[in-house]
Design an enzyme around this catalytic site. Structure first.
Site, PDB file in Angstrom:
ATOM      1  CE  LYS A  79     107.730  71.708  66.292  1.00 16.73           C
ATOM      2  NZ  LYS A  79     107.393  70.799  65.174  1.00 16.73           N
ATOM      3  CB  SER A 154     108.399  72.828  61.941  1.00 13.62           C
ATOM      4  OG  SER A 154     107.660  71.789  62.558  1.00 13.62           O
ATOM      5  CB  SER A 178     108.029  68.751  61.698  1.00 12.97           C
ATOM      6  OG  SER A 178     107.769  69.755  60.765  1.00 12.97           O
TER       7      SER A 178
HETATM    8  N1  GLN Z   1     107.403  70.910  55.996  1.00 10.08           N
HETATM    9  C1  GLN Z   1     106.065  70.476  56.214  1.00 10.08           C
HETATM   10  C2  GLN Z   1     105.136  71.655  56.306  1.00 10.08           C
HETATM   11  O1  GLN Z   1     105.622  72.731  56.247  1.00 10.08           O
HETATM   12  C3  GLN Z   1     105.956  69.640  57.441  1.00 10.08           C
HETATM   13  C4  GLN Z   1     105.920  70.425  58.686  1.00 10.08           C
HETATM   14  C5  GLN Z   1     105.596  69.600  59.883  1.00 10.08           C
HETATM   15  O2  GLN Z   1     105.722  68.376  59.869  1.00 10.08           O
HETATM   16  N2  GLN Z   1     105.143  70.269  60.909  1.00 10.08           N
HETATM   17  O3  GLN Z   1     103.965  71.549  56.403  1.00 10.08           O
END
Ligand code: GLN
Length: 486
Positions: A79, A154, A178
């Site tokens: 990532k 994400s 995410s």
């Molecule tokens: N959807 C959550 C956020 O936008 C989690 C994102 C993540 O785990 N990086 O914060």
């Protein structure tokens, strides 16, 4: 032989047995990237020459008997919020789109030491803020099962890459779901370890008290194997924890006998798609048939998890993202008058809308006058949620839950309504607030042909329980294969 459908562990075995060369494995993934990534956009950076060069070096070390681990020679995607020296790390943001880090993250170094071949850096929501991989500066990633749909986020790029065979496994990061949510949307397996298990050194911080790196792969064994490789105490990360035992693969017994599994009533009410609900409860039945003790219980305060999470995550983000000021890192605006104007223009041009929204919200909840009313209150709610989970884990080894209330939405559907998108995190964020481990395992398909994942949540440091449950469950079914890998 179809290399793309192999798990990381089985490919590693074939490489060791000289049935496949590291170069062949690397070329197979690069070929799939070439073929699929114009559509999927799973990757921000692909470096074929570098990957092939690594493949050669790794092969030599394997042949010389210097690399003997299970992941030696297996191609991986990382990532793009983890630093890998020698290339770009963008966090899918304009503000870092030319950023070349001077060192690699600990997790990546550990993979490299184990003989991983890094294919490239995967797409994500900008600074990991989002649930669909649509907030990326480099355009959205598409779901390999149906390209009209999002892959989740994400870590959507990493999950799409694994599902489509562009990579054999990948690293993701999980601040509020995410790893687990996009794993569910893409039909792959992903684990978010107990906070402190994998070093955050070299992971670009979003919400520092919540962020954890974890593996995304085809099955539970791969996840346990990768976790075993990247976990460990790291003096460079002050939140890293020294654990007694990192032998995660020991938990893969194949039996669920005697595991106490709790299902929170509150997770199965309004808002949960009926097809998702059915698949998750079928998974519970399958585990019961395997000898697990399954029962329902009440998990209070569920409705407060989202507001508490978004206050804490945004507060930490607003502080963490202060460093992107046009001086120290990445992009600087072309024309400006004086220092303040430079900061303002750089950040206005460099950050996307979702990131700005969160910096504004975070600065607000931390400002004097609102700190007590919002930030401090959110911390108190977090403590109460932790207490509720502590009580649950007195009775249960594993909590069984959905990973998301729905399957993957269509592209474009979530962007117009951020609150609706935030609500989709209901089943994943408490795990981060409490520092718990959680794993998503594929458990079926909906009538549109989109994957569904079941989540197993464990007490802190009890990855063994969720790996045992996930692995035992996995043995009860045959995995669907993504159309792009057939
Ligand atoms: N959807 C959550 C956020 O936008 C989690 C994102 C993540 O785990 N990086 O914060």
């Amino acid at each position: 032989m179809d290399i793309l459908n192999l798990t990381a562990v089985s490919l590693g075995e074939k490489i060791k047995a000289k049935e496949v060369s590291v170069k062949e494995a690397t070329k197979a993934c690069l070929g799939q990237i070439e073929k699929q990534d114009k559509t999927l956009n799973s990757f921000i950076t692909v470096e074929p020459e570098k990957a092939l060069e690594q493949a050669e070096k790794v092969q030599q070390k394997i042949d010389a008997g210097e690399l003997t681990g299970p992941l030696a020679g297996v191609p991986v995607a990382v990532k793009d919020n983890m630093l890998v020296k020698g290339g770009l790390t963008t966090c899918a943001s304009h503000i870092l789109d030319h950023f070349h880090p001077a060192f690699s993250s600990t997790a990546v170094e550990k993979l490299q030491a184990a003989g991983a071949v890094i294919l490239g850096k995967t797409n994500m929501d900008e600074f990991a803020m989002g649930s669909t991989t649509e907030t990326s500066y480099f355009g959205p990633t598409r779901n390999p099962w149906n390209t009209e749909h999002v892959p989740g986020g994400s870590s959507g790029g990493s999950c799409a890459a694994v599902a489509s065979g562009e990579a054999i496994y990948a690293l993701g990061s999980d601040t509020g779901g995410s790893i687990r949510q996009p794993s569910s949307f893409c039909g792959v397996t992903g684990i978010k370890p107990t906070y402190g298990t994998v070093s955050r050194y070299g992971l670009v911080a979003y919400g520092s008290s919540l962020d954890q790196i974890g593996p995304i792969a085809k099955d539970v064994r791969d996840c346990a194997t990768v976790l075993e490789t990247i976990a460990g105490y790291d003096p460079k990360d002050s939140t890293s924890v020294k654990r007694d035992d990192y032998g995660f693969t020991k938990a893969l017994t194949g039996s669920a006998k005697g595991l106490r599994i709790g299902i929170p009533e509150e997770y199965f009410g309004e808002g949960l798609d009926p097809e998702v609900k059915k698949s998750i409860l079928d998974a519970a039945e399958a585990l019961k048939a395997q000898g697990a003790e399954v029962s329902y219980f009440h998990l209070p305060l569920v409705e407060y998890a989202i507001p508490a999470y978004y206050i804490i995550a945004c507060a930490e983000a607003s502080s963490n993202l202060e460093r992107f000021d046009g001086v120290k890192y990445g992009y600087r605006t072309k024309e400006y008058e004086g220092l303040h104007n430079m900061y303002k223009k750089t950040r206005s041009e460099g950050f996307g809308a979702e990131v700005k929204r969160r910096i504004i919200l975070g600065s607000f909840v931390l400002s004097s006058g609102y700190y007590d009313a919002y930030y401090l209150k959110a911390l108190r709610v977090k403590a109460l949620i932790k207490k509720a989970f502590d009580e649950a884990f007195e009775k249960y080894d594993v909590i069984l839950a959905p990973a998301s209330p729905t399957t993957a939405p269509k592209l474009g559907e979530s962007l117009s309504d951020p609150i609706q998108m935030y609500l989709g995190d209901i089943y994943t964020i408490s795990v981060n607030l409490c520092g718990l481990p959680g794993i998503t395992v594929p458990c079926g398909m909906d009538s549109k042909g989109l994957p569904i994942g079941v989540q197993f949540i464990g007490n802190v440091f009890r990855e063994d329980h969720i790996l045992q449950a996930g692995y035992a469950y996995e043995q009860t079914r045959t995995m669907e294969i993504c159309p792009l890998c057939r």
